[in-house]
Write a protein that holds these residues in place. Structure first.
Motif, PDB file in Angstrom:
ATOM      1  N   SER A 129       1.114  -1.385   0.051  1.00  0.00           N
ATOM      2  CA  SER A 129      -0.245  -0.522   0.004  1.00  0.00           C
ATOM      3  C   SER A 129       1.040   1.172  -0.012  1.00  0.00           C
ATOM      4  O   SER A 129       2.005   1.075   0.103  1.00  0.00           O
ATOM      5  CB  SER A 129      -0.795  -0.025   1.322  1.00  0.00           C
ATOM      6  OG  SER A 129      -1.949  -1.266   1.564  1.00  0.00           O
ATOM      7  N   ILE A 130       0.142   2.380  -0.024  1.00  0.00           N
ATOM      8  CA  ILE A 130       0.675   3.544  -0.669  1.00  0.00           C
ATOM      9  C   ILE A 130       1.449   4.087   1.268  1.00  0.00           C
ATOM     10  O   ILE A 130       3.070   4.587   1.050  1.00  0.00           O
ATOM     11  CB  ILE A 130      -0.188   4.639  -0.792  1.00  0.00           C
ATOM     12  CG1 ILE A 130       0.569   6.503  -1.171  1.00  0.00           C
ATOM     13  CG2 ILE A 130      -1.023   5.504   0.742  1.00  0.00           C
ATOM     14  CD1 ILE A 130      -0.154   7.271  -1.608  1.00  0.00           C
ATOM     15  N   TYR A 131       1.071   3.442   2.208  1.00  0.00           N
ATOM     16  CA  TYR A 131       1.811   4.122   3.484  1.00  0.00           C
ATOM     17  C   TYR A 131       3.237   2.910   4.093  1.00  0.00           C
ATOM     18  O   TYR A 131       3.101   3.058   5.218  1.00  0.00           O
ATOM     19  CB  TYR A 131       0.637   3.437   3.999  1.00  0.00           C
ATOM     20  CG  TYR A 131      -0.038   2.637   4.840  1.00  0.00           C
ATOM     21  CD1 TYR A 131       0.018   2.005   4.704  1.00  0.00           C
ATOM     22  CD2 TYR A 131      -1.666   2.743   3.691  1.00  0.00           C
ATOM     23  CE1 TYR A 131      -0.967   0.582   5.076  1.00  0.00           C
ATOM     24  CE2 TYR A 131      -2.693   2.230   4.318  1.00  0.00           C
ATOM     25  CZ  TYR A 131      -2.225   0.475   4.898  1.00  0.00           C
ATOM     26  OH  TYR A 131      -3.275   0.117   4.520  1.00  0.00           O
ATOM     27  N   SER A 132       2.852   1.406   3.441  1.00  0.00           N
ATOM     28  CA  SER A 132       3.686   0.194   3.937  1.00  0.00           C
ATOM     29  C   SER A 132       4.766   0.663   4.337  1.00  0.00           C
ATOM     30  O   SER A 132       5.918   0.564   5.213  1.00  0.00           O
ATOM     31  CB  SER A 132       3.776  -0.841   2.448  1.00  0.00           C
ATOM     32  OG  SER A 132       1.985  -1.423   2.709  1.00  0.00           O
ATOM     33  N   SER A 133       5.737   1.942   3.419  1.00  0.00           N
ATOM     34  CA  SER A 133       7.040   2.153   3.581  1.00  0.00           C
ATOM     35  C   SER A 133       6.938   3.312   5.106  1.00  0.00           C
ATOM     36  O   SER A 133       7.613   2.989   5.909  1.00  0.00           O
ATOM     37  CB  SER A 133       8.084   2.752   2.134  1.00  0.00           C
ATOM     38  OG  SER A 133       8.713   3.275   3.011  1.00  0.00           O
ATOM     39  N   ASP A 134       6.012   3.859   5.262  1.00  0.00           N
ATOM     40  CA  ASP A 134       6.408   4.595   6.826  1.00  0.00           C
ATOM     41  C   ASP A 134       5.745   3.898   7.711  1.00  0.00           C
ATOM     42  O   ASP A 134       6.686   4.231   8.846  1.00  0.00           O
ATOM     43  CB  ASP A 134       4.977   5.513   5.583  1.00  0.00           C
ATOM     44  CG  ASP A 134       5.502   6.594   5.330  1.00  0.00           C
ATOM     45  OD1 ASP A 134       6.204   6.872   5.000  1.00  0.00           O
ATOM     46  OD2 ASP A 134       4.478   7.298   4.519  1.00  0.00           O
ATOM     47  N   LEU A 135       4.657   2.888   7.314  1.00  0.00           N
ATOM     48  CA  LEU A 135       4.782   2.145   8.473  1.00  0.00           C
ATOM     49  C   LEU A 135       5.678   1.036   9.084  1.00  0.00           C
ATOM     50  O   LEU A 135       6.665   0.601   9.901  1.00  0.00           O
ATOM     51  CB  LEU A 135       3.031   1.152   8.060  1.00  0.00           C
ATOM     52  CG  LEU A 135       3.180  -0.114   9.138  1.00  0.00           C
ATOM     53  CD1 LEU A 135       2.674   0.606  10.494  1.00  0.00           C
ATOM     54  CD2 LEU A 135       2.193  -0.623   8.504  1.00  0.00           C
ATOM     55  N   TRP A 136       6.320  -0.072   7.991  1.00  0.00           N
ATOM     56  CA  TRP A 136       7.408  -0.866   8.379  1.00  0.00           C
ATOM     57  C   TRP A 136       9.099  -0.246   8.141  1.00  0.00           C
ATOM     58  O   TRP A 136       9.661  -0.870   8.954  1.00  0.00           O
ATOM     59  CB  TRP A 136       7.548  -2.053   7.514  1.00  0.00           C
ATOM     60  CG  TRP A 136       5.934  -2.444   7.639  1.00  0.00           C
ATOM     61  CD1 TRP A 136       5.032  -2.945   6.260  1.00  0.00           C
ATOM     62  CD2 TRP A 136       4.924  -3.557   8.257  1.00  0.00           C
ATOM     63  NE1 TRP A 136       4.170  -3.182   6.658  1.00  0.00           N
ATOM     64  CE2 TRP A 136       4.075  -4.278   7.585  1.00  0.00           C
ATOM     65  CE3 TRP A 136       5.670  -3.536   9.527  1.00  0.00           C
ATOM     66  CZ2 TRP A 136       3.443  -5.013   9.003  1.00  0.00           C
ATOM     67  CZ3 TRP A 136       4.869  -4.725  10.852  1.00  0.00           C
ATOM     68  CH2 TRP A 136       3.554  -5.276   9.636  1.00  0.00           C
ATOM     69  N   GLY A 137       9.437   0.924   7.992  1.00  0.00           N
ATOM     70  CA  GLY A 137      10.435   1.270   7.546  1.00  0.00           C
ATOM     71  C   GLY A 137      11.217   1.652   9.345  1.00  0.00           C
ATOM     72  O   GLY A 137      11.582   1.854   9.519  1.00  0.00           O
ATOM     73  N   VAL A 157      10.546   8.882   8.531  1.00  0.00           N
ATOM     74  CA  VAL A 157      10.485   7.946   8.411  1.00  0.00           C
ATOM     75  C   VAL A 157      11.499   7.506   6.469  1.00  0.00           C
ATOM     76  O   VAL A 157      10.671   7.332   6.014  1.00  0.00           O
ATOM     77  CB  VAL A 157       9.344   6.662   8.476  1.00  0.00           C
ATOM     78  CG1 VAL A 157      10.022   4.816   8.395  1.00  0.00           C
ATOM     79  CG2 VAL A 157       8.648   6.859   9.959  1.00  0.00           C
ATOM     80  N   ASN A 158      12.141   6.674   7.107  1.00  0.00           N
ATOM     81  CA  ASN A 158      12.914   6.727   5.240  1.00  0.00           C
ATOM     82  C   ASN A 158      12.040   5.850   4.893  1.00  0.00           C
ATOM     83  O   ASN A 158      11.717   4.409   5.331  1.00  0.00           O
ATOM     84  CB  ASN A 158      14.863   5.836   5.615  1.00  0.00           C
ATOM     85  CG  ASN A 158      15.132   7.357   6.849  1.00  0.00           C
ATOM     86  OD1 ASN A 158      15.431   8.227   6.270  1.00  0.00           O
ATOM     87  ND2 ASN A 158      16.102   6.907   7.216  1.00  0.00           N
ATOM     88  N   GLU A 159      12.344   5.782   4.016  1.00  0.00           N
ATOM     89  CA  GLU A 159      11.827   5.073   2.451  1.00  0.00           C
ATOM     90  C   GLU A 159      12.377   3.859   2.291  1.00  0.00           C
ATOM     91  O   GLU A 159      13.601   3.342   2.250  1.00  0.00           O
ATOM     92  CB  GLU A 159      11.062   5.291   1.118  1.00  0.00           C
ATOM     93  CG  GLU A 159      10.786   4.465   0.483  1.00  0.00           C
ATOM     94  CD  GLU A 159      10.410   5.084  -0.972  1.00  0.00           C
ATOM     95  OE1 GLU A 159      10.342   4.711  -1.912  1.00  0.00           O
ATOM     96  OE2 GLU A 159      11.251   7.114  -1.115  1.00  0.00           O
ATOM     97  N   VAL A 160      11.879   2.496   2.474  1.00  0.00           N
ATOM     98  CA  VAL A 160      11.750   1.191   1.969  1.00  0.00           C
ATOM     99  C   VAL A 160      10.934   0.356   1.471  1.00  0.00           C
ATOM    100  O   VAL A 160      10.310   0.641   1.173  1.00  0.00           O
ATOM    101  CB  VAL A 160      11.988   0.233   3.897  1.00  0.00           C
ATOM    102  CG1 VAL A 160      12.247  -0.983   3.917  1.00  0.00           C
ATOM    103  CG2 VAL A 160      12.650   0.584   5.042  1.00  0.00           C
ATOM    104  N   GLU A 161      12.861  -0.320   0.239  1.00  0.00           N
ATOM    105  CA  GLU A 161      11.150  -0.992  -1.027  1.00  0.00           C
ATOM    106  C   GLU A 161      11.746  -2.313  -0.558  1.00  0.00           C
ATOM    107  O   GLU A 161      12.285  -3.538   0.315  1.00  0.00           O
ATOM    108  CB  GLU A 161      13.041  -0.977  -1.836  1.00  0.00           C
ATOM    109  CG  GLU A 161      13.074   0.906  -2.535  1.00  0.00           C
ATOM    110  CD  GLU A 161      13.421   1.136  -3.330  1.00  0.00           C
ATOM    111  OE1 GLU A 161      14.482   0.440  -3.707  1.00  0.00           O
ATOM    112  OE2 GLU A 161      13.303   2.269  -3.592  1.00  0.00           O
ATOM    113  N   ASN A 162      10.779  -2.824  -1.791  1.00  0.00           N
ATOM    114  CA  ASN A 162      10.686  -4.666  -1.411  1.00  0.00           C
ATOM    115  C   ASN A 162      10.010  -5.123  -0.501  1.00  0.00           C
ATOM    116  O   ASN A 162      10.928  -5.979  -0.140  1.00  0.00           O
ATOM    117  CB  ASN A 162      11.730  -5.260  -2.630  1.00  0.00           C
ATOM    118  CG  ASN A 162      12.751  -4.440  -3.170  1.00  0.00           C
ATOM    119  OD1 ASN A 162      11.806  -4.449  -4.461  1.00  0.00           O
ATOM    120  ND2 ASN A 162      13.618  -3.628  -3.603  1.00  0.00           N
ATOM    121  N   LEU A 163       9.366  -3.968  -0.177  1.00  0.00           N
ATOM    122  CA  LEU A 163       8.602  -4.901   1.373  1.00  0.00           C
ATOM    123  C   LEU A 163       7.848  -6.551   0.897  1.00  0.00           C
ATOM    124  O   LEU A 163       7.505  -6.537   0.245  1.00  0.00           O
ATOM    125  CB  LEU A 163       7.651  -4.172   2.248  1.00  0.00           C
ATOM    126  CG  LEU A 163       8.567  -2.668   3.018  1.00  0.00           C
ATOM    127  CD1 LEU A 163       7.534  -2.206   3.311  1.00  0.00           C
ATOM    128  CD2 LEU A 163       9.659  -3.119   3.689  1.00  0.00           C
TER     129      LEU A 163
END
Length: 336
Positions: A129-137, A157-163
């Protein structure tokens, strides 16, 4: 009167809590032989032949198969007088002890804490989702960054890719493996903030330290609150509003992966009976099952009439073999 018993492969460990010489609890005695339970102090229980063991044997030899405490509660308990005169010095146990690795079979339906079954739902909305990187980052922040994030609502929160579930799971396990930290300076400030925010959570260990993973998982829940102001997170949260398998204090892999896999939780079919402990000055100590083989001599201070009556009862019961303690094989070789 002397009763001599030969025995082989008698197990000298107990896998249940409580005592066999007491009334059973309402829900029975708890199994403490699992790999997890054995890590708790006192759950690796070594046993030896005691007066209670001998009294249990004597009752078994005359055909009474009840628990010892049940037999003792009877008003006409046969061994009441005999037991009163029996001392530990009247019991001679000559045993050869061996250590043996065994596998305990589990039929209770318990599940593996760290395993899962089925295909992984890598495209679950929690990770795409659009917020996934902000959540798990939050999980990839440095310690100083997560401290600032908790205390400062505007922190980014720093962006995290390929979650995906495995990547997130691996990162939480890395955090879980870190040693607890002392609650000093900024850590104490964060702890004070979290205790006000989540007053029902006990963060500190017995040594008054804060597990590092608790800092990050609590930060996840703070991020959920902040993101919920902009996004609808209902499809990734549980009915109670949390993340499956993740609490504010830590992480349970099986519960986390259950939500993101197509299969059921993996059943445990047993475990080796094995305890590893590190002791100062000794190194790693490995404890496994103890088996004993040898001879047990029981000396009873009773009259000839009592001895004849007891011998007749033993012969009439015709018990050929029995357990001495747990498992193994025991049998009477001589009565004098």
């Amino acid at each position: 009167m002397r009763i001599i018993i030969e025995y082989e492969s008698s197990w000298r460990n107990s896998f249940l809590d409580g005592s066999n010489n007491e009334n059973l609890p309402k829900n029975g005695r708890n199994f403490i032989g699992s790999m997890t339970a054995l890590k708790t102090d006192g759950n690796y229980k070594s046993q030896k032949v005691t007066k209670n063991t001998v009294m249990g044997i004597l009752n078994r030899l005359i055909g009474d198969q009840r628990k010892l405490y049940q037999a003792r509660n009877e008003p006409n308990y046969y061994f009441k007088e005999i037991e009163a005169t029996l001392n530990e010095s009247d019991i001679k146990d000559t045993a050869v002890l061996d250590q043996e690795m065994i596998f305990l079979r589990n039929v209770s339906g318990s599940t593996d804490q760290n395993a899962f079954t089925g295909m992984i739902k890598a495209n679950d909305s929690a990770f795409k989702s659009i917020y996934s990187s902000d959540l798990w980052g939050v999980l990839w922040m440095s310690l100083n960054e997560v401290i600032d994030f908790i205390l400062n609502e505007s922190s980014q929160v720093n962006e995290v890719e390929n979650l995906d579930p495995i990547i997130v799971c691996d990162q939480i396990e890395v955090l879980s493996s870190e040693k607890p930290i002392d609650a000093v300076e900024h850590i104490q400030d964060v702890l004070d903030f979290l205790q006000v925010k989540f007053p029902d959570i006990n963060y500190l260990t017995a040594k008054k330290q804060l597990p590092l993973v608790s800092l990050y998982t609590s930060a996840l829940y703070l991020q959920i609150e902040r993101l919920a102001m902009k996004y609808d997170l209902s499809n990734i949260l549980t009915k109670s509003g949390g993340l499956s398998g993740i609490s504010k204090r830590g992480f349970t892999k099986k519960d986390f992966m259950k939500r993101y896999t197509t299969g059921e939780q993996k059943l445990i079919w047993g475990n080796p009976y094995l305890l590893k402990q590190k002791k100062k000055g000794e190194g790693e100590i490995v404890s496994i099952l103890t088996k004993a083989s040898g001879q047990l001599e029981i000396n009873l201070n009773i009259s000839k009439e009592q001895a004849r009556d007891l011998e007749n009862k033993i012969e009439n019961a015709g018990v050929s073999s029995f357990y001495l303690g747990k498992k193994g094989l025991a049998y009477v070789t001589d009565i004098r």
